[in-house]
Motif scaffolding. Structure first.
Motif, mmCIF file in Angstrom:
data_model
loop_
_atom_site.group_PDB
_atom_site.id
_atom_site.type_symbol
_atom_site.label_atom_id
_atom_site.label_comp_id
_atom_site.label_asym_id
_atom_site.label_seq_id
_atom_site.Cartn_x
_atom_site.Cartn_y
_atom_site.Cartn_z
ATOM 1 N N GLY A 414 0.794 -1.232 0.000
ATOM 2 C CA GLY A 414 0.000 0.000 0.000
ATOM 3 C C GLY A 414 0.820 1.272 0.000
ATOM 4 O O GLY A 414 0.588 2.173 -0.821
ATOM 5 N N PRO A 415 1.802 1.402 0.916
ATOM 6 C CA PRO A 415 2.580 2.655 0.956
ATOM 7 C C PRO A 415 3.384 2.925 -0.302
ATOM 8 O O PRO A 415 3.881 4.034 -0.487
ATOM 9 C CB PRO A 415 3.506 2.438 2.168
ATOM 10 C CG PRO A 415 2.813 1.422 3.018
ATOM 11 C CD PRO A 415 2.134 0.513 2.044
ATOM 12 N N LEU A 416 3.539 1.923 -1.174
ATOM 13 C CA LEU A 416 4.348 2.098 -2.385
ATOM 14 C C LEU A 416 3.551 2.692 -3.546
ATOM 15 O O LEU A 416 4.113 2.928 -4.622
ATOM 16 C CB LEU A 416 4.938 0.748 -2.804
ATOM 17 C CG LEU A 416 5.992 0.182 -1.846
ATOM 18 C CD1 LEU A 416 6.199 -1.308 -2.080
ATOM 19 C CD2 LEU A 416 7.305 0.935 -2.002
ATOM 20 N N ALA A 417 2.265 2.915 -3.349
ATOM 21 C CA ALA A 417 1.440 3.482 -4.411
ATOM 22 C C ALA A 417 1.995 4.836 -4.833
ATOM 23 O O ALA A 417 2.267 5.700 -4.002
ATOM 24 C CB ALA A 417 -0.004 3.630 -3.934
ATOM 25 N N PRO A 437 -4.437 1.889 -5.073
ATOM 26 C CA PRO A 437 -5.081 3.212 -5.022
ATOM 27 C C PRO A 437 -4.016 4.305 -4.935
ATOM 28 O O PRO A 437 -3.075 4.196 -4.144
ATOM 29 C CB PRO A 437 -5.926 3.148 -3.743
ATOM 30 C CG PRO A 437 -6.052 1.686 -3.434
ATOM 31 C CD PRO A 437 -4.806 1.035 -3.942
ATOM 32 N N GLN A 438 -4.155 5.349 -5.755
ATOM 33 C CA GLN A 438 -3.167 6.412 -5.730
ATOM 34 C C GLN A 438 -3.858 7.760 -5.568
ATOM 35 O O GLN A 438 -5.022 7.922 -5.911
ATOM 36 C CB GLN A 438 -2.307 6.413 -6.999
ATOM 37 C CG GLN A 438 -2.937 7.063 -8.204
ATOM 38 C CD GLN A 438 -3.760 6.084 -9.018
ATOM 39 O OE1 GLN A 438 -3.859 4.910 -8.674
ATOM 40 N NE2 GLN A 438 -4.359 6.577 -10.094
ATOM 41 N N ALA A 439 -3.092 8.696 -5.047
ATOM 42 C CA ALA A 439 -3.608 10.058 -4.895
ATOM 43 C C ALA A 439 -3.625 10.743 -6.246
ATOM 44 O O ALA A 439 -2.912 10.346 -7.174
ATOM 45 C CB ALA A 439 -2.720 10.828 -3.899
ATOM 46 N N PRO A 440 -4.443 11.775 -6.398
ATOM 47 C CA PRO A 440 -4.493 12.508 -7.672
ATOM 48 C C PRO A 440 -3.112 13.035 -8.053
ATOM 49 O O PRO A 440 -2.373 13.554 -7.217
ATOM 50 C CB PRO A 440 -5.460 13.661 -7.371
ATOM 51 C CG PRO A 440 -6.305 13.159 -6.251
ATOM 52 C CD PRO A 440 -5.418 12.292 -5.423
ATOM 53 N N GLY A 441 -2.783 12.855 -9.312
ATOM 54 C CA GLY A 441 -1.505 13.336 -9.811
ATOM 55 C C GLY A 441 -0.371 12.337 -9.674
ATOM 56 O O GLY A 441 0.709 12.552 -10.229
ATOM 57 N N GLN A 442 -0.558 11.244 -8.919
ATOM 58 C CA GLN A 442 0.490 10.240 -8.780
ATOM 59 C C GLN A 442 0.491 9.293 -9.980
ATOM 60 O O GLN A 442 -0.523 9.103 -10.654
ATOM 61 C CB GLN A 442 0.278 9.408 -7.514
ATOM 62 C CG GLN A 442 0.635 10.100 -6.220
ATOM 63 C CD GLN A 442 0.510 9.149 -5.032
ATOM 64 O OE1 GLN A 442 -0.282 8.209 -5.061
ATOM 65 N NE2 GLN A 442 1.282 9.410 -3.991
ATOM 66 N N GLN A 443 1.647 8.707 -10.247
ATOM 67 C CA GLN A 443 1.706 7.698 -11.291
ATOM 68 C C GLN A 443 0.970 6.439 -10.825
ATOM 69 O O GLN A 443 0.858 6.166 -9.622
ATOM 70 C CB GLN A 443 3.161 7.357 -11.630
ATOM 71 C CG GLN A 443 3.925 6.669 -10.511
ATOM 72 C CD GLN A 443 5.290 6.184 -10.952
ATOM 73 O OE1 GLN A 443 5.444 5.697 -12.076
ATOM 74 N NE2 GLN A 443 6.288 6.337 -10.089
ATOM 75 N N ARG A 444 0.481 5.698 -11.793
ATOM 76 C CA ARG A 444 -0.218 4.458 -11.459
ATOM 77 C C ARG A 444 0.793 3.376 -11.067
ATOM 78 O O ARG A 444 1.865 3.280 -11.655
ATOM 79 C CB ARG A 444 -1.060 3.985 -12.635
ATOM 80 C CG ARG A 444 -2.214 4.913 -12.971
ATOM 81 C CD ARG A 444 -3.028 4.374 -14.119
ATOM 82 N NE ARG A 444 -4.158 5.243 -14.453
ATOM 83 C CZ ARG A 444 -5.017 5.001 -15.438
ATOM 84 N NH1 ARG A 444 -4.853 3.925 -16.205
ATOM 85 N NH2 ARG A 444 -6.022 5.826 -15.653
ATOM 86 N N THR A 529 -7.035 -16.364 -16.409
ATOM 87 C CA THR A 529 -6.802 -16.041 -15.011
ATOM 88 C C THR A 529 -7.465 -14.716 -14.699
ATOM 89 O O THR A 529 -7.161 -13.712 -15.339
ATOM 90 C CB THR A 529 -5.297 -15.938 -14.721
ATOM 91 O OG1 THR A 529 -4.687 -17.161 -15.108
ATOM 92 C CG2 THR A 529 -5.036 -15.678 -13.247
ATOM 93 N N PRO A 530 -8.407 -14.642 -13.749
ATOM 94 C CA PRO A 530 -9.101 -13.387 -13.467
ATOM 95 C C PRO A 530 -8.117 -12.338 -12.970
ATOM 96 O O PRO A 530 -7.151 -12.628 -12.285
ATOM 97 C CB PRO A 530 -10.092 -13.773 -12.361
ATOM 98 C CG PRO A 530 -9.501 -14.995 -11.734
ATOM 99 C CD PRO A 530 -8.805 -15.720 -12.836
ATOM 100 N N THR A 531 -8.369 -11.098 -13.330
ATOM 101 C CA THR A 531 -7.535 -9.985 -12.920
ATOM 102 C C THR A 531 -8.357 -9.046 -12.055
ATOM 103 O O THR A 531 -9.060 -8.177 -12.555
ATOM 104 C CB THR A 531 -7.008 -9.227 -14.150
ATOM 105 O OG1 THR A 531 -6.363 -10.148 -15.014
ATOM 106 C CG2 THR A 531 -6.040 -8.126 -13.736
ATOM 107 N N PRO A 532 -8.303 -9.220 -10.711
ATOM 108 C CA PRO A 532 -9.085 -8.346 -9.839
ATOM 109 C C PRO A 532 -8.523 -6.936 -9.863
ATOM 110 O O PRO A 532 -7.333 -6.732 -10.035
ATOM 111 C CB PRO A 532 -8.908 -8.986 -8.456
ATOM 112 C CG PRO A 532 -7.647 -9.766 -8.556
ATOM 113 C CD PRO A 532 -7.532 -10.203 -9.980
ATOM 114 N N THR A 533 -9.376 -5.965 -9.688
ATOM 115 C CA THR A 533 -8.950 -4.572 -9.631
ATOM 116 C C THR A 533 -9.449 -3.967 -8.343
ATOM 117 O O THR A 533 -10.318 -4.497 -7.671
ATOM 118 C CB THR A 533 -9.509 -3.773 -10.827
ATOM 119 O OG1 THR A 533 -10.941 -3.876 -10.815
ATOM 120 C CG2 THR A 533 -8.978 -4.306 -12.132
ATOM 121 N N GLY A 534 -8.875 -2.811 -8.008
ATOM 122 C CA GLY A 534 -9.282 -2.134 -6.797
ATOM 123 C C GLY A 534 -8.238 -2.242 -5.733
ATOM 124 O O GLY A 534 -7.215 -2.831 -5.908
#
Length: 534
Positions: A414-417, A437-444, A529-534
Motif C-alpha cells: 500500500g505505501p508504495l502506491a 489506489p493512488q492520490a491525484p496526480g500520482q503515477q499508477r 486467469t481473473p484480474t481483480p482490480t481495486g
C-alpha cells in the motif's frame, strides 16, 4: 635337605601374582592368610573400576562417526543408557524417538547439512530419489558397523591409557583393557541381539515434529502422491518448450532487441520440482533476470539452506527478498550464490532495471500462510505495513528511478502506491493483479502477486488436487516499462496440463493490463486467469 626345601618354598612364594603382577618377596606369618585375599580383592575391584571408567570414557569420547545417509551428512553417536533406543535428531524441528533395541547403549542419529552435489543430483533426476531411499538403509547399516568398531577401539584405547597411568603395571593394564573390550562388546551385542526393525514404523515425536502428522497428513500417502506428481511434472515441463514455440510465433508481441525478460517466482517452499520448471523457462524464454519474492524454504533451518544451491545453476542474476518462512541463515545462503542479490530495504540495478526490495519483518515458519491482511493482529499489521513505508522512503530517495519494488506480503504494498510503476509480491499462494489506489496526480502502480512456484511444497499435496506451480514472465521495453506478461501454470489440477496466457499492457506508462490473449495450445488447455482490480 632343609635348605633345599626352604629354597623351593621361597621360589614358590616369589612367583608373580597373575592379577596384581607383584613379584616382590612375600611376607610370611599368620597375618598373610587374612591380608592376602583382601589385597587381591581390592586390586581386582580397582581393575574392574578402571575398566568400566575407561569403557564409559572411551564410548563418550570416540563413539561417534560421520556418514552419508542419502543426501544428508549425518553424525552417529553411542552413549551409555539403561533403556537403549534410538533418537533421530532433526534440528531445529525436533526429534524422532524409536524403541529400536534394549540397553545399555543409546544410538543418536543427528541429521546435518545437505550435500550440495547429491542434492543437485536428486533435483535433476527424480528417479534418484527412489534410489536414495533404498540406499539409505544400507548407509545406516554401514555407518552403524563403523560406529561399533570405532567404539570398541576407543573404549580399549582409553582404558589402556587410564590403567597405565594409574597402575603403572603391564599386567594390570592388560587385564583392564581386556575387561573394557568384554564390557563394550557385550553392550553392543545386547543392542544387536534385541534389535527391533519394526520400531521405525512407530516413532514418538519431540519438538515441532509433534505436530508433523497434523501438518503434512499421512506421510506414506504424501510420498506416493509426490512420486506420481513428480513423474507427471517431468512430462509437463517438456510441454513448456512447445508452448513457448507457439507463444513466440504470435503477432501480438514482437520483443525488440532492447526488451528485458524477467521471471517472477515466489513461495518455492522447498519443492525441488520448482527448480526444474524454473530452469526450463529461463532457457526457453531467454530470461535476463529472475526475481524471487520469498519463502524459498519452509523452516529457515540450516539444513534447508543447501536447497538454494540450485540458484547458481541458473547462471542468471537472481534477485531475492526474504519471506516469513526464510531465516537470516536462508538469506545468507542465497547471498553466497555467485549470481544472487539479496535486497533488504536496498536497491540494485540489473539488466538496466532498477529494483528495490525489503524482506518480510516476520519469521513464522511454524504458522500456515494466510491471505494478506487476514487474521493479522494490529501489531503484526503495523509491522507489515511498516516495511512498506520503509521501502517507499528508500524508493523516493533512490538516485535512479525505481522500476520495480519487491515485498513478500501484498499487505506491505500500500505505501508504495505512486512511488514506482510496478510492485511484485507473493505470500498468498494465489496469483492476482490489481492497481494500487493512488492520490491525484500520482503515477499508477500495478501490484502483481505471484502464486506458489513450488506448489506450496508438501502442503500443496495434502488435498485431493495438488496446488499448481505458477510463475510469470514479464516483458519490459527499452524504457523499462512493462509492456506484456505471460502467466504460466503447471499441473496442480489432477490433469496433465500446462496453462500459459499472455496479457498485453495497453498503456505501459500507466501499467494497465489489457484483455488476456489465450495461447493456442495444440491440445494443452489454457484457462483465463481473473484480474481483480481495486
Amino acid at each position: 635337605m632343609d635348605g633345599q626345601r626352604d629354597e623351593g618354598h621361597d621360589d614358590a612364594d616369589d612367583r608373580d601374582d597373575p592379577v596384581t603382577g607383584d613379584d616382590r618377596p612375600r611376607p610370611t606369618g599368620w597375618w598373610v592368610g587374612a591380608a592376602g585375599p583382601l589385597r587381591r580383592l581390592g586390586l581386582i575391584v580397582a581393575v574392574l573400576a578402571v575398566a568400566l571408567a575407561g569403557a564409559v570414557l572411551g564410548v563418550l569420547a570416540g563413539g561417534q562417526v560421520s556418514t552419508d545417509i542419502g543426501p544428508f551428512r549425518a553424525n552417529l553417536s553411542i552413549s551409555p543408557a539403561r533403556d537403549g533406543g534410538t533418537t533421530v535428531d532433526i534440528p531445529p524441528l525436533g526429534a524422532l524417538l524409536l524403541d529400536s533395541h534394549d540397553g545399555p547403549t543409546h544410538l543418536t542419529v543427528r541429521l546435518g547439512a545437505l550435500d550440495q552435489g547429491r542434492t543437485e543430483a536428486l533435483i535433476d533426476d527424480p528417479a534418484s530419489i527412489s534410489r536414495a531411499s533404498q540406499s539409505a538403509v544400507e548407509d545406516v547399516r554401514s555407518g552403524v558397523m563403523r560406529l561399533g568398531l570405532r567404539t570398541l577401539g576407543a573404549s580399549v584405547l582409553v582404558t589402556l591409557i587410564l590403567a597405565g597411568l594409574i597402575f603403572r603395571d603391564v599386567r594390570r593394564t592388560a587385564w583392564a583393557g581386556g575387561l573394557a573390550l568384554l564390557v563394550t562388546a557385550s553392550s553392543l551385542g545386547t543392542a544387536a541381539a534385541t534389535l527391533r526393525p519394526q520400531a521405525i514404523e512407530e516413532p514418538r515425536y519431540e519438538g515441532l515434529l509433534v505436530n508433523a502428522p497434523a501438518i503434512v497428513g499421512d506421510a506414506r500417502r504424501i510420498a506416493n502422491d509426490y512420486t506420481k506428481y513428480a513423474e507427471q511434472l517431468q512430462r509437463l515441463v517438456g510441454n513448456v518448450s512447445q508452448l513457448y514455440t507457439t507463444v513466440s510465433a504470435l503477432p501480438l508481441l514482437e520483443p525488440t532487441p532492447g526488451t528485458t525478460r524477467v521471471l517472477h517466482v515466489s513461495d518455492m517452499h522447498l519443492n525441488p520440482t520448482g527448480w526444474q520448471l524454473i530452469r526450463t523457462v529461463v532457457e526457453q524464454f531467454g530470461i535476463d533476470v529472475v526475481i524471487d519474492t520469498g519463502d524459498i524454504t519452509d523452516w529457515g533451518s540450516e539444513p534447508e539452506a543447501s536447497f538454494v544451491a540450485s540458484i547458481g545453476l541458473l547462471k542468471k542474476p537472481y534477485v531475492f527478498i526474504r519471506g516469513n518462512h526464510d531465516s537470516g541463515k536462508t538469506a545468507a545462503a542465497v547471498a553466497r550464490q555467485p549470481n544472487a542479490i539479496v535486497l533488504n530495504n536496498t536497491t540494485t540495478t540489473v539488466a538496466g532495471l532498477t529494483i528495490a526490495g525489503i524482506g518480510d519483518p516476520r519469521f513464522t515458519p511454524d504458522k500456515n500462510t494466510s491471505p494478506a491482511g487476514s487474521g493479522l493482529t494490529q501489531q503484526v499489521a503495523d509491522q507489515v505495513i511498516g516495511v512498506g513505508n520503509q521501502l517507499a522512503a528508500t524508493v523516493r530517495s533512490s538516485p535512479r528511478p525505481v522500476n520495480i519494488a519487491l515485498v513478500h506480503d501484498p499487505a506491505s504494498a500500500g505505501p508504495l502506491a505512486g512511488t514506482c510503476p510496478l510492485v511484485l509480491a507473493g505470500h498468498t499462494h494465489s496469483r492476482q493483479v490489481s492497481e494500487l489506489p493512488q492520490a491525484p496526480g500520482q503515477q499508477r502502480t500495478t501490484l502483481m502477486v505471484e502464486g506458489s512456484t513450488g506448489g506450496a511444497g508438501l502442503r500443496g499435496l495434502e488435498g485431493e488436487k495438488p496446488t499448481p506451480l505458477s510463475m510469470s514472465v514479464l516483458y519490459f521495453d527499452q524504457q523499462k516499462l512493462l509492456q506484456a506478461y505471460d502467466t504460466i501454470t503447471v499441473g496442480g489440477t489432477g490433469q496433465a496440463q500446462v496453462n500459459l496466457e499472455r496479457r498485453l499492457v495497453e498503456n505501459p506508462a500507466a501499467g494497465v493490463p489489457a484483455t488476456p490473449t489465450p495461447t493456442p495450445s495444440g491440445g494443452v488447455p489454457t484457462t483465463p486467469t481473473p484480474t481483480p482490480t481495486g
